[in-house]
Design a protein around this motif. Structure first.
Motif, PDB file in Angstrom:
ATOM      1  N   LYS A   1      20.927   1.885   5.711  1.00 43.48           N
ATOM      2  CA  LYS A   1      21.344   1.499   4.628  1.00 43.48           C
ATOM      3  C   LYS A   1      20.713   0.393   3.734  1.00 43.48           C
ATOM      4  CE  LYS A   1      25.729   3.449   5.489  1.00 43.48           C
ATOM      5  NZ  LYS A   1      25.330   4.922   5.704  1.00 43.48           N
ATOM      6  N   MET A   2      20.138   0.777   2.724  1.00 39.78           N
ATOM      7  CA  MET A   2      19.280  -0.260   1.867  1.00 39.78           C
ATOM      8  C   MET A   2      19.972  -1.119   1.005  1.00 39.78           C
ATOM      9  SD  MET A   2      15.995   2.227   1.239  1.00 39.78           S
ATOM     10  CE  MET A   2      17.281   3.923   0.853  1.00 39.78           C
ATOM     11  N   GLY A   3      21.086  -0.789   0.420  1.00 37.79           N
ATOM     12  CA  GLY A   3      21.701  -1.884  -0.257  1.00 37.79           C
ATOM     13  C   GLY A   3      21.370  -1.259  -1.640  1.00 37.79           C
ATOM     14  N   ARG A   4      21.999  -2.378  -2.659  1.00 41.63           N
ATOM     15  CA  ARG A   4      22.018  -2.033  -4.175  1.00 41.63           C
ATOM     16  C   ARG A   4      20.652  -1.610  -4.810  1.00 41.63           C
ATOM     17  NH1 ARG A   4      26.069  -4.208  -8.402  1.00 41.63           N
ATOM     18  NH2 ARG A   4      25.267  -2.834 -10.260  1.00 41.63           N
ATOM     19  N   CYS A   5      19.805  -2.620  -4.641  1.00 43.29           N
ATOM     20  CA  CYS A   5      18.383  -2.594  -5.378  1.00 43.29           C
ATOM     21  C   CYS A   5      17.415  -3.071  -4.398  1.00 43.29           C
ATOM     22  CB  CYS A   5      18.279  -3.027  -6.613  1.00 43.29           C
ATOM     23  SG  CYS A   5      19.163  -4.688  -6.604  1.00 43.29           S
ATOM     24  N   PRO A   6      16.985  -2.168  -3.342  1.00 44.30           N
ATOM     25  CA  PRO A   6      15.973  -2.666  -2.314  1.00 44.30           C
ATOM     26  C   PRO A   6      14.682  -2.680  -2.909  1.00 44.30           C
ATOM     27  CG  PRO A   6      16.483  -0.295  -2.121  1.00 44.30           C
ATOM     28  CD  PRO A   6      17.241  -0.693  -3.392  1.00 44.30           C
TER      29      PRO A   6
ATOM     30  N   LYS B   1       0.711  -1.278  -0.002  1.00 48.48           N
ATOM     31  CA  LYS B   1       0.041   0.133  -0.032  1.00 48.48           C
ATOM     32  C   LYS B   1       0.801   1.203  -0.064  1.00 48.48           C
ATOM     33  CE  LYS B   1      -3.996  -1.912   2.045  1.00 48.48           C
ATOM     34  NZ  LYS B   1      -5.102  -1.784   2.931  1.00 48.48           N
ATOM     35  N   ALA B   2       2.007   1.310   0.625  1.00 45.53           N
ATOM     36  CA  ALA B   2       2.812   2.361   0.458  1.00 45.53           C
ATOM     37  C   ALA B   2       3.500   2.688  -0.651  1.00 45.53           C
ATOM     38  CB  ALA B   2       4.005   1.996   1.789  1.00 45.53           C
ATOM     39  N   THR B   3       4.098   3.828  -1.287  1.00 42.16           N
ATOM     40  CA  THR B   3       4.766   4.299  -2.175  1.00 42.16           C
ATOM     41  C   THR B   3       6.242   3.943  -1.885  1.00 42.16           C
ATOM     42  OG1 THR B   3       4.967   6.289  -1.738  1.00 42.16           O
ATOM     43  CG2 THR B   3       3.136   5.825  -2.947  1.00 42.16           C
ATOM     44  N   MET B   4       7.079   3.636  -2.907  1.00 40.36           N
ATOM     45  CA  MET B   4       8.449   3.588  -2.906  1.00 40.36           C
ATOM     46  C   MET B   4       9.139   4.799  -2.256  1.00 40.36           C
ATOM     47  SD  MET B   4      10.795   1.346  -3.021  1.00 40.36           S
ATOM     48  CE  MET B   4      11.982   0.342  -4.145  1.00 40.36           C
ATOM     49  N   LYS B   5       8.731   5.889  -2.729  1.00 40.55           N
ATOM     50  CA  LYS B   5       9.362   7.306  -2.350  1.00 40.55           C
ATOM     51  C   LYS B   5       9.200   7.661  -0.944  1.00 40.55           C
ATOM     52  CE  LYS B   5       8.691  12.123  -3.666  1.00 40.55           C
ATOM     53  NZ  LYS B   5       7.930  12.970  -4.321  1.00 40.55           N
ATOM     54  N   ASP B   6       8.197   7.059  -0.328  1.00 41.23           N
ATOM     55  CA  ASP B   6       7.548   7.262   1.051  1.00 41.23           C
ATOM     56  C   ASP B   6       8.447   6.430   1.763  1.00 41.23           C
ATOM     57  OD1 ASP B   6       5.673   9.578   0.591  1.00 41.23           O
ATOM     58  OD2 ASP B   6       4.119   8.009   0.289  1.00 41.23           O
ATOM     59  N   LEU B   7       8.567   5.201   1.540  1.00 40.70           N
ATOM     60  CA  LEU B   7       9.666   4.234   2.023  1.00 40.70           C
ATOM     61  C   LEU B   7      10.991   4.849   2.164  1.00 40.70           C
ATOM     62  CD1 LEU B   7       7.980   0.888   0.865  1.00 40.70           C
ATOM     63  CD2 LEU B   7       7.578   1.804   3.074  1.00 40.70           C
ATOM     64  N   LYS B   8      11.520   5.065   1.310  1.00 44.05           N
ATOM     65  CA  LYS B   8      12.606   5.668   0.976  1.00 44.05           C
ATOM     66  C   LYS B   8      13.160   6.778   1.865  1.00 44.05           C
ATOM     67  CE  LYS B   8      14.450   3.776  -3.472  1.00 44.05           C
ATOM     68  NZ  LYS B   8      14.930   4.001  -4.689  1.00 44.05           N
ATOM     69  N   ALA B   9      12.100   7.783   1.712  1.00 44.40           N
ATOM     70  CA  ALA B   9      12.246   8.816   2.861  1.00 44.40           C
ATOM     71  C   ALA B   9      12.329   8.531   4.230  1.00 44.40           C
ATOM     72  CB  ALA B   9      11.005   9.778   2.444  1.00 44.40           C
ATOM     73  N   ILE B  10      11.257   7.598   4.499  1.00 49.42           N
ATOM     74  CA  ILE B  10      11.443   6.942   5.951  1.00 49.42           C
ATOM     75  C   ILE B  10      13.110   6.472   6.248  1.00 49.42           C
ATOM     76  CG2 ILE B  10      10.491   5.686   7.736  1.00 49.42           C
ATOM     77  CD1 ILE B  10       7.716   6.095   6.338  1.00 49.42           C
ATOM     78  N   ALA B  11      13.347   5.563   5.743  1.00 47.20           N
ATOM     79  CA  ALA B  11      14.500   4.820   5.540  1.00 47.20           C
ATOM     80  C   ALA B  11      15.758   5.914   5.681  1.00 47.20           C
ATOM     81  CB  ALA B  11      14.893   3.957   4.567  1.00 47.20           C
ATOM     82  N   LYS B  12      15.974   7.011   4.858  1.00 44.47           N
ATOM     83  CA  LYS B  12      16.728   7.878   4.979  1.00 44.47           C
ATOM     84  C   LYS B  12      16.709   8.809   6.291  1.00 44.47           C
ATOM     85  CE  LYS B  12      18.946  11.417   2.010  1.00 44.47           C
ATOM     86  NZ  LYS B  12      18.753  12.481   0.782  1.00 44.47           N
ATOM     87  N   LYS B  13      15.398   8.967   6.678  1.00 47.95           N
ATOM     88  CA  LYS B  13      15.407   9.665   8.107  1.00 47.95           C
ATOM     89  C   LYS B  13      16.006   9.042   9.230  1.00 47.95           C
ATOM     90  CE  LYS B  13      11.318  10.056  10.183  1.00 47.95           C
ATOM     91  NZ  LYS B  13      10.109  10.507  10.484  1.00 47.95           N
ATOM     92  N   HIS B  14      15.974   7.529   9.245  1.00 48.34           N
ATOM     93  CA  HIS B  14      16.564   6.965  10.140  1.00 48.34           C
ATOM     94  C   HIS B  14      17.948   6.272   9.793  1.00 48.34           C
ATOM     95  CE1 HIS B  14      12.955   6.464  12.664  1.00 48.34           C
ATOM     96  NE2 HIS B  14      12.214   6.409  11.647  1.00 48.34           N
TER      97      HIS B  14
END
Length: 51
Positions: free
Chosen positions: A25-30, A9-22
């Protein structure tokens, strides 16, 4: 609702923003599911329920 359903249900853009805030490290192709498993569950729930 489990993590897999919330990740769809979530968008990739929003998920990446939360991960960046915390500073996660997501790796090469999350995938959406991998990012959703790494971020705090309460923030993931808030992201899905805001719509």
């Amino acid at each position: 609702m489990d993590v897999e359903e919330m990740a769809q249900k979530a968008t990739m853009k929003d998920l990446k923003a939360i991960a960046k805030k915390h500073e996660i490290k997501m790796g090469r192709c999350p995938t959406k599911l991998k990012i959703a498993q790494m971020i705090p569950k309460d923030e993931l729930e808030a992201l899905v329920n805001k719509d």
